[in-house]
Design a protein around this motif. Structure first.
Motif, PDB file in Angstrom:
ATOM      1  N   PHE A 216     -10.120  -2.418   2.641  1.00  0.00           N
ATOM      2  CA  PHE A 216     -10.095  -1.738   1.281  1.00  0.00           C
ATOM      3  C   PHE A 216      -8.503  -2.465   0.687  1.00  0.00           C
ATOM      4  O   PHE A 216      -8.725  -2.387  -0.820  1.00  0.00           O
ATOM      5  CB  PHE A 216     -10.063   0.509   0.989  1.00  0.00           C
ATOM      6  N   ALA A 217      -7.462  -2.233   1.738  1.00  0.00           N
ATOM      7  CA  ALA A 217      -6.467  -2.124   1.021  1.00  0.00           C
ATOM      8  C   ALA A 217      -6.475  -3.597   0.529  1.00  0.00           C
ATOM      9  O   ALA A 217      -5.725  -4.066  -0.578  1.00  0.00           O
ATOM     10  CB  ALA A 217      -4.711  -1.801   1.377  1.00  0.00           C
ATOM     11  N   ALA A 218      -6.783  -4.525   1.628  1.00  0.00           N
ATOM     12  CA  ALA A 218      -6.620  -6.027   1.112  1.00  0.00           C
ATOM     13  C   ALA A 218      -7.197  -6.726  -0.042  1.00  0.00           C
ATOM     14  O   ALA A 218      -7.554  -7.511  -0.795  1.00  0.00           O
ATOM     15  CB  ALA A 218      -6.632  -7.008   2.809  1.00  0.00           C
ATOM     16  N   THR A 219      -9.106  -6.128  -0.477  1.00  0.00           N
ATOM     17  CA  THR A 219      -9.496  -6.320  -0.823  1.00  0.00           C
ATOM     18  C   THR A 219      -9.162  -6.095  -2.055  1.00  0.00           C
ATOM     19  O   THR A 219      -9.962  -6.485  -3.225  1.00  0.00           O
ATOM     20  CB  THR A 219     -11.018  -5.816  -0.488  1.00  0.00           C
ATOM     21  N   HIS A 220      -8.779  -5.158  -2.563  1.00  0.00           N
ATOM     22  CA  HIS A 220      -8.648  -4.154  -3.848  1.00  0.00           C
ATOM     23  C   HIS A 220      -7.069  -3.342  -4.120  1.00  0.00           C
ATOM     24  O   HIS A 220      -6.938  -2.136  -4.303  1.00  0.00           O
ATOM     25  CB  HIS A 220      -9.552  -2.656  -3.657  1.00  0.00           C
ATOM     26  N   PRO A 221      -5.856  -4.726  -3.649  1.00  0.00           N
ATOM     27  CA  PRO A 221      -4.963  -3.677  -4.018  1.00  0.00           C
ATOM     28  C   PRO A 221      -4.336  -3.736  -5.829  1.00  0.00           C
ATOM     29  O   PRO A 221      -3.405  -2.878  -5.387  1.00  0.00           O
ATOM     30  CB  PRO A 221      -4.234  -5.362  -4.114  1.00  0.00           C
ATOM     31  N   GLY A 222      -5.763  -3.914  -6.314  1.00  0.00           N
ATOM     32  CA  GLY A 222      -5.291  -3.365  -7.732  1.00  0.00           C
ATOM     33  C   GLY A 222      -5.573  -1.526  -7.861  1.00  0.00           C
ATOM     34  O   GLY A 222      -5.365  -1.025  -8.450  1.00  0.00           O
ATOM     35  N   GLN A 223      -6.534  -1.413  -6.693  1.00  0.00           N
ATOM     36  CA  GLN A 223      -7.294   0.179  -6.881  1.00  0.00           C
ATOM     37  C   GLN A 223      -6.094   0.811  -5.971  1.00  0.00           C
ATOM     38  O   GLN A 223      -6.646   2.137  -5.256  1.00  0.00           O
ATOM     39  CB  GLN A 223      -8.197   0.286  -6.518  1.00  0.00           C
ATOM     40  N   THR A 224      -5.457   0.382  -4.676  1.00  0.00           N
ATOM     41  CA  THR A 224      -4.507   1.124  -4.028  1.00  0.00           C
ATOM     42  C   THR A 224      -2.967   1.130  -3.857  1.00  0.00           C
ATOM     43  O   THR A 224      -2.403   0.169  -4.221  1.00  0.00           O
ATOM     44  CB  THR A 224      -4.623   0.316  -2.626  1.00  0.00           C
ATOM     45  N   GLU A 225      -2.630   2.015  -4.089  1.00  0.00           N
ATOM     46  CA  GLU A 225      -1.266   2.908  -4.376  1.00  0.00           C
ATOM     47  C   GLU A 225      -0.089   2.490  -3.247  1.00  0.00           C
ATOM     48  O   GLU A 225       0.605   1.752  -3.004  1.00  0.00           O
ATOM     49  CB  GLU A 225      -1.331   4.111  -4.696  1.00  0.00           C
ATOM     50  N   ALA A 226      -0.863   2.524  -1.932  1.00  0.00           N
ATOM     51  CA  ALA A 226      -0.437   2.149  -0.797  1.00  0.00           C
ATOM     52  C   ALA A 226      -1.040   2.570   0.361  1.00  0.00           C
ATOM     53  O   ALA A 226      -2.109   3.685   0.210  1.00  0.00           O
ATOM     54  CB  ALA A 226       0.913   3.339  -0.080  1.00  0.00           C
ATOM     55  N   LEU A 227      -1.016   2.742   2.011  1.00  0.00           N
ATOM     56  CA  LEU A 227      -1.667   2.413   3.175  1.00  0.00           C
ATOM     57  C   LEU A 227      -0.812   3.730   3.979  1.00  0.00           C
ATOM     58  O   LEU A 227       0.145   2.888   4.054  1.00  0.00           O
ATOM     59  CB  LEU A 227      -2.751   1.056   2.901  1.00  0.00           C
ATOM     60  N   ILE A 228      -1.700   4.520   4.676  1.00  0.00           N
ATOM     61  CA  ILE A 228      -0.847   4.990   5.767  1.00  0.00           C
ATOM     62  C   ILE A 228      -2.291   5.002   6.843  1.00  0.00           C
ATOM     63  O   ILE A 228      -3.416   5.088   6.624  1.00  0.00           O
ATOM     64  CB  ILE A 228      -1.306   6.782   5.102  1.00  0.00           C
ATOM     65  N   MET A 229      -1.888   5.118   7.834  1.00  0.00           N
ATOM     66  CA  MET A 229      -2.345   5.339   8.924  1.00  0.00           C
ATOM     67  C   MET A 229      -2.181   5.715  10.291  1.00  0.00           C
ATOM     68  O   MET A 229      -0.855   5.805  10.666  1.00  0.00           O
ATOM     69  CB  MET A 229      -2.984   3.520   9.664  1.00  0.00           C
ATOM     70  N   ILE A 230      -2.697   6.737  11.155  1.00  0.00           N
ATOM     71  CA  ILE A 230      -2.953   7.617  12.035  1.00  0.00           C
ATOM     72  C   ILE A 230      -3.064   7.412  12.973  1.00  0.00           C
ATOM     73  O   ILE A 230      -4.366   7.292  13.107  1.00  0.00           O
ATOM     74  CB  ILE A 230      -2.758   9.130  11.766  1.00  0.00           C
ATOM     75  N   GLY A 231      -2.470   7.124  13.896  1.00  0.00           N
ATOM     76  CA  GLY A 231      -3.537   6.745  15.640  1.00  0.00           C
ATOM     77  C   GLY A 231      -4.777   5.940  15.129  1.00  0.00           C
ATOM     78  O   GLY A 231      -5.562   6.110  16.094  1.00  0.00           O
ATOM     79  N   THR A 232      -4.087   4.560  15.235  1.00  0.00           N
ATOM     80  CA  THR A 232      -5.518   3.635  14.083  1.00  0.00           C
ATOM     81  C   THR A 232      -5.754   2.171  15.614  1.00  0.00           C
ATOM     82  O   THR A 232      -4.863   2.456  16.603  1.00  0.00           O
ATOM     83  CB  THR A 232      -5.264   3.242  13.440  1.00  0.00           C
ATOM     84  N   TYR A 233      -5.960   1.459  15.121  1.00  0.00           N
ATOM     85  CA  TYR A 233      -6.221   0.034  15.686  1.00  0.00           C
ATOM     86  C   TYR A 233      -6.747  -1.464  14.834  1.00  0.00           C
ATOM     87  O   TYR A 233      -7.226  -1.347  13.970  1.00  0.00           O
ATOM     88  CB  TYR A 233      -7.434   0.339  16.848  1.00  0.00           C
TER      89      TYR A 233
END
Length: 563
Positions: free
Chosen positions: A237-254
């Motif tokens: 989502f962050a890569a596809t819709h950067p205009g709608q994404t303020e920031a990205l946080i991931m916890i325990g991801t892959y």
């Protein structure tokens, strides 16, 4: 009412020393607001308490519709086994309020310490469950808190909005998030309170659901917080819709869920199959808890909640389908295209997803911050949740970089006529290209796209999701065979600069190169596209490695199996 008064009625008691409703079999899970409401009513037995008084007492200084009261009353009745039509505990006075009708004994608690009420202390309550429309599917969501930034929380695996709040540690985790944000929670389609579906969602459909919820709550930009399997979707989502994404946080991801020579930390396919069998055999119990929350894996109350959470979150068939789909996820090619501020958190001893996976993900995202924290639990609300929450709060306080909304992740569909005759008159060639453009416009509109671009004898369509791009390509090929001529079609997902609505960059060259390899009527795609459509039902045949653009690495290409 003093905080050291113990209230006893029937076979229940409200114990202020522990902040719990206790029954014959032990503590009964209630959300903090529901417990506060029950305590307020039980302290005033026989009295009709008006709705306005309850709202002022339970949600002081906050405007809340009386629908929130109804939600809490329903939860209390379920916990007490009370019947709204023949009540033994809480009587409803239509449009007026509620009356506690059971006999209540008041006594002093053995422990006068104030009961822990993290929700009340911070002044945040679980919002009422509402629904957003995503295509033909209803997506359940909640809003909690009134902070300065919108924060979308995406739980991994399965979810259930109401059962989040039944586990005190989870309720506290969400409450803390809502203390510095407007927290937006939702259940993925096919899980929890959202509509059941016959086929579990792809990453692309989950992005659609997030956008539907953001539209419903009036959010123009939001921080995405993905836990575990929620991470890949949030990344996309962050890569596809950067205009709608303020920031990205991931916890325990892959980045992917199956082991590969260049990704040695994931489970093997055999290990995944063994987990599928465990789900089939043991769904209804605390499946997978030992590796997700070892610190509480033997706690009876937590085991009971986890089992209930899974049962309410998904059926056994849905759990299997979702887990199989997750096993096919691979977002390694997408991570380098993320341009928003990114924080990746991972516990050192995570037994479900190894810490090396978090490091790998952060290493591929430009300027991402990776924080490794002590602990063995995978679930973020178990163990030292404050360490995670402190990092999130600090990150949000400093993450103010605006992403370049003109550079986005797209799936580009390239269409060209299969036959180009060298001696064809220029006018005839232009006429054929215009007919092709008209056909592409007609078919693309069926899949939600209206803008096409013509260049170098080819027609291009930009999509924000690969599955619908593939289906559009198949539809164009089928219609072209009937009404025009055979066409070649190629698709690639990659980073693209949009200049006045026109795609620019290597993605155009690669898309054109894929189309040029296709046989008449064939739809070819790159490996990146295949990796992003897990769970879509689309099937592919390997067409080998090819160089698709000058100066680019070789790409593995696949043909879409049609029919």
């Amino acid at each position: 009412m003093a905080s050291d008064v113990l209230l006893t009625f029937d076979r229940f008691r409200i114990d202020p020393s522990s902040g719990q409703l206790v029954g014959e079999s032990g503590p009964i899970s209630l959300t903090p607001k529901a417990l506060s409401l029950l305590e307020y009513l039980a302290a005033r037995p026989g009295r009709l308490v008006k709705k306005t008084e309850l709202l002022d007492a339970i949600w002081p200084g906050v405007f809340v519709a009386d629908g929130a009261l109804k939600v809490c009353i329903r939860e209390i009745r379920r916990a007490l086994g009370d019947d709204a039509q023949a009540p033994r505990f809480i009587e409803t006075a239509h449009r007026r309020g509620y009356r506690f009708i059971a006999d209540v004994t008041q006594s002093m608690s053995a422990d006068h310490a104030p009961r822990p009420t993290s929700v009340d202390r911070i002044g945040v309550m679980p919002g009422a469950v509402q629904y957003a429309r995503s295509g033909d599917v209803n997506i359940a969501y909640q809003i909690c808190g009134e902070g300065p930034v919108d924060l979308v929380f995406v739980m991994g695996w399965v979810s259930h909005l109401e059962y989040y709040w039944k586990e005190p540690s989870f309720a506290r985790f969400l409450t803390r998030l809502a203390s510095f944000s407007r927290l937006i929670l939702f259940d993925k389609r096919g899980t929890g309170l959202s509509d059941p579906v016959t086929q579990l969602p792809t990453l692309e459909q989950r992005m659609d659901d997030v956008r539907a919820v953001l539209d419903a709550v009036g959010s123009r930009r939001a921080v995405l917080l993905g836990v575990s399997e929620g991470g890949p979707m949030c990344s996309l989502f962050a890569a596809t819709h950067p205009g709608q994404t303020e920031a990205l946080i991931m916890i325990g991801t892959y980045a992917r869920r199956l082991r590969a020579p260049d990704y040695p930390w994931a489970p093997t396919r055999e290990q995944r199959e063994a987990f599928f069998r465990e789900i089939v055999a043991n769904w209804g119990g605390p499946v997978g808890l030992a590796e997700r929350a070892p610190s509480v894996a033997q706690d009876p109350a937590f085991r009971e909640w986890w089992a209930s959470f899974l049962r309410m979150g998904a059926s056994p068939a849905a759990a299997i389908a979702l887990t199989r789909m997750n096993a096919e996820i691979d977002v390694r090619h997408i991570l380098p295209t993320i341009r928003v501020p990114t924080l990746v958190l991972h516990r050192t001893g995570d037994r479900c997803l190894l810490v090396e996976e978090g490091r790998y993900v952060a290493g591929l995202i430009p300027d991402a911050r990776f924080v490794e924290l002590p602990g063995d639990d995978h679930l973020p609300f178990v163990g030292d949740q404050d360490a995670l929450l402190d990092e999130i709060a600090r990150f949000l306080a400093s993450a103010r970089t605006r992403a370049d909304a003109d550079r986005v992740l797209v799936t580009l569909l390239c269409v060209e006529l299969a036959r180009r005759q060298q001696r064809t008159r220029k006018a005839d060639a232009m006429s054929a290209l215009e007919r092709l453009r008209t056909l592409v416009v007609e078919q693309a509109s069926r899949f939600g796209r209206t803008a096409v671009h013509v260049a170098d004898g080819r027609v291009f369509v930009v999509f924000d999701g690969p599955a619908r791009a593939i289906r559009c390509g198949c539809a164009i090929g089928a219609e072209a065979r009937r009404s025009l001529a055979a066409v070649r079609l190629g698709l690639h997902t990659g980073e693209c600069d949009m200049v006045a609505g026109v795609p620019r960059g290597v993605v155009v060259d690669i898309g054109s190169g894929v189309a040029a390899l296709a046989k008449p009527g064939e739809v070819l795609v790159t490996r990146t596209v295949v990796d992003l459509v897990a769970g879509s039902g689309l099937r592919f045949a390997d067409r080998g490695m090819h160089t698709l653009a000058k100066g680019q690495k070789g790409w593995r290409v696949y043909a879409v199996r049609q029919g």
